[in-house]
Structures are given as C-alpha cells and as structure tokens.
Motif scaffolding. Structure first.
Motif, short mmCIF file in Angstrom:
data_model
loop_
_atom_site.label_atom_id
_atom_site.label_comp_id
_atom_site.label_asym_id
_atom_site.label_seq_id
_atom_site.Cartn_x
_atom_site.Cartn_y
_atom_site.Cartn_z
N GLY A 4 35.16 94.77 -19.49
CA GLY A 4 35.33 95.99 -18.70
C GLY A 4 36.41 96.90 -19.26
N ARG A 5 37.55 96.30 -19.64
CA ARG A 5 38.65 97.11 -20.21
C ARG A 5 38.24 97.67 -21.57
N ALA A 6 37.50 96.86 -22.33
CA ALA A 6 37.05 97.33 -23.64
C ALA A 6 36.13 98.54 -23.48
N LEU A 7 35.25 98.49 -22.46
CA LEU A 7 34.34 99.61 -22.21
C LEU A 7 35.12 100.84 -21.75
N GLU A 8 36.14 100.62 -20.92
CA GLU A 8 36.96 101.75 -20.46
C GLU A 8 37.71 102.38 -21.63
N ALA A 9 38.24 101.53 -22.51
CA ALA A 9 38.95 102.05 -23.68
C ALA A 9 38.01 102.87 -24.55
N LEU A 11 35.27 104.46 -23.48
CA LEU A 11 34.99 105.70 -22.75
C LEU A 11 36.13 106.70 -22.91
N CYS A 12 37.37 106.20 -22.80
CA CYS A 12 38.54 107.07 -22.92
C CYS A 12 38.58 107.72 -24.30
N ALA A 13 38.22 106.93 -25.32
CA ALA A 13 38.26 107.46 -26.68
C ALA A 13 37.15 108.47 -26.92
N LEU A 14 35.99 108.25 -26.28
CA LEU A 14 34.83 109.11 -26.56
C LEU A 14 34.80 110.37 -25.71
N VAL A 15 35.04 110.21 -24.40
CA VAL A 15 34.82 111.36 -23.51
C VAL A 15 36.08 111.81 -22.76
N GLU A 16 37.19 111.10 -22.90
CA GLU A 16 38.44 111.43 -22.23
C GLU A 16 38.21 111.78 -20.75
N PRO A 17 37.79 110.80 -19.95
CA PRO A 17 37.49 111.08 -18.54
C PRO A 17 38.71 111.62 -17.80
N ALA A 18 38.49 112.64 -16.99
CA ALA A 18 39.60 113.30 -16.28
C ALA A 18 39.75 112.73 -14.88
N CYS A 19 40.98 112.63 -14.42
CA CYS A 19 41.28 112.23 -13.04
C CYS A 19 40.81 113.35 -12.11
N ALA A 20 40.15 112.97 -11.02
CA ALA A 20 39.60 113.97 -10.11
C ALA A 20 40.68 114.74 -9.36
N CYS A 22 44.42 115.09 -10.57
CA CYS A 22 45.39 115.80 -11.42
C CYS A 22 44.75 116.34 -12.69
N HIS A 23 43.52 115.96 -12.97
CA HIS A 23 42.76 116.39 -14.14
C HIS A 23 43.37 115.89 -15.46
N GLY A 24 44.33 114.97 -15.37
CA GLY A 24 44.83 114.31 -16.57
C GLY A 24 43.88 113.20 -16.98
N LEU A 25 44.23 112.49 -18.07
CA LEU A 25 43.37 111.40 -18.55
C LEU A 25 43.37 110.26 -17.54
N ASN A 26 42.17 109.83 -17.14
CA ASN A 26 42.03 108.67 -16.26
C ASN A 26 41.65 107.48 -17.13
N ASP A 27 42.60 106.57 -17.35
CA ASP A 27 42.31 105.45 -18.27
C ASP A 27 41.63 104.28 -17.57
#
Ligand SMILES: [Zn+2]
Length: 253
Positions: A4-9, A11-20, A22-27
C-alpha cells in the motif's frame, strides 16, 4: 515498505495528489483525501466544557467535536459538498472521541435524513456516512418527505419555521429495527418506546433541525434524545476554548 505504501509513493511521484483542504501534496492518498498535517490542525472542544453550552429545545445533550471554523469547517465541506467520502471515517473518529459517553448510553444512532433528491444528487447522505463509522448500532429511522430550503441559506426564526414538520418517522424502518431488539415491543407500545436515541448531524447551528427531529422521535416514544455533530457554529456563544490536536486520527478508508 508495504504494498500500500509503495503504491502511494508511486502515486505521489506520478500525479502529486493534492490535499482536499490545503491543496498541498497529500502523501497518503489511498488513506484519505486530506493530508496528515491538516488533520493535526483540527481544533477540538474541551469535552467537559461543552455541557455549559446552551441546549437546543427537546435535546437532552448536544456534543460536537469542534468549532465550525478553520480546518474542521473545510473538512465538513469536503464531505458534504466535494463528496469526499473518505473524510467520513476520521471525522467520525473525532466525534466518537468527543461523544463517547453519549454513544455508550444510546440504544440506536439515527442520522439526520436529507431529502431523497439531495441524497440522489450527492450520491450519499453525509450523516449516514458519519453514523456508520461511530461503532454503534445505527438505523435511518427518520425520513424527510419534502424538499425545503437548505438551512445554510437561512437564519434564526426562518431556520426553525423551515424545519417545522419537515421530518417524519420511517415506520417500516422502525419496525425492522424493533425486530432486532432483544425486548420485543407489544402492539400497544409506541414504535420507539423507551429507547434512547442519539441523533447524528454534520453541523449544529441553531439546533432547529435537531430539535425538529427530536420532536418526532419523542412523539414516537423515545425517552431520551441527544445529538452528536462533527462541528458546531458558535453564533456568538462561547461553548469551550478549542484544544490543539496532538494525535493524528486513523485515516484508513
Ligand atoms: Zn492538507
């Protein structure tokens, strides 16, 4: 690293998901739409000081996790208007911490209903999403037959008159619920005879909506009706000083 953490990492590298919020990076995008830092910034009420807050009529108690402002207000909006269902579980966790005594004494948790059209448009009812994660038996025992003006657009007396007669008992849901009770209700009893009900809503403002629901539940025989909400608008009240949050809530889906 877990899968799960590997998939999140990844996703973060590919699409930089934003926090709903603060709009910062949601890791932790798989866990929640909101980043861990925003959850840390939520202001909470002092649970003991809430008892001094003025009580809407027909309610035995009203407990809210925190003031309807700042990060908590944006979290409620994420759930309600941005349709971020993943926010419901951690929000409910905050509510359960604030209202653990109310939850422990309740026979049933009842979400404040929304009109079917609004539920259809949103895809879910946010109060049901909160109720299902509170860890207690819950049931939709109320219904909202007519579409009214959303309370958020009204003030004071207009709010109270807008919800008068807006709610009704869902008789079939009550009968289904009674079949699961250990003590059967006789034909002469009211549908909610002797039950302690805990209403759940996202925000308490004037308490008009909660009071209108409580009136229906008491007429059906409930001996106690209390309410637990994620947030409470202060309306010039001083419910309790907010407390800084030190513990991050669980944010798994
Ligand atoms: Zn954030």
């Amino acid at each position: 690293m877990t899968p799960g953490r590997a998939l999140e990492a990844l996703l973060c590298a590919l699409v930089e998901p934003a926090c709903a919020v603060c709009h910062g990076l949601n890791d932790q995008p798989l866990a929640s739409a909101v980043c861990a830092e925003c959850w840390q910034r939520v202001e909470l009420f002092d649970p003991l000081a809430q008892r001094a807050a003025d009580m809407p009529p027909l309610l035995d108690a009203l407990v809210s996790a925190g003031p309807h402002r700042g990060t908590l207000r944006r979290l409620v909006r994420c759930l309600k208007y941005d349709r971020r269902r993943s926010v419901a579980r951690p929000l409910a966790r905050l509510m359960a911490e604030a209202g653990h005594a109310l939850l422990a004494s309740a026979d049933v948790v009842v979400p404040v209903p929304s009109h079917w059209w609004r539920r259809f448009r949103r895809g879910f009812n946010q109060t049901e999403e909160l109720a299902r994660h509170l860890g207690r038996p819950w049931a939709c025992l109320l219904r909202r037959p007519g579409a009214r003006i959303p309370q958020v657009h009204l003030r004071g007396v207009a709010r109270r008159s807008n919800v008068q007669g807006a709610f009704a008992l869902d008789v079939r849901a009550c009968q289904r619920w009674q079949r699961h009770r250990e003590r059967p209700v006789s034909a002469h009893d009211s549908l909610l005879d002797g039950m302690r009900v805990l209403l759940v809503d996202d925000v308490a403002t004037t308490g008009a909506t909660l009071g209108a629901c409580a009136e229906v539940l008491r007429a059906a025989g409930a001996i106690s009706v209390s309410a637990l909400t994620a947030a409470r608008a202060d309306l010039g009240r001083r419910p309790a000083p907010p407390q800084p949050r030190h513990q991050e809530p669980a944010v798994r889906r």
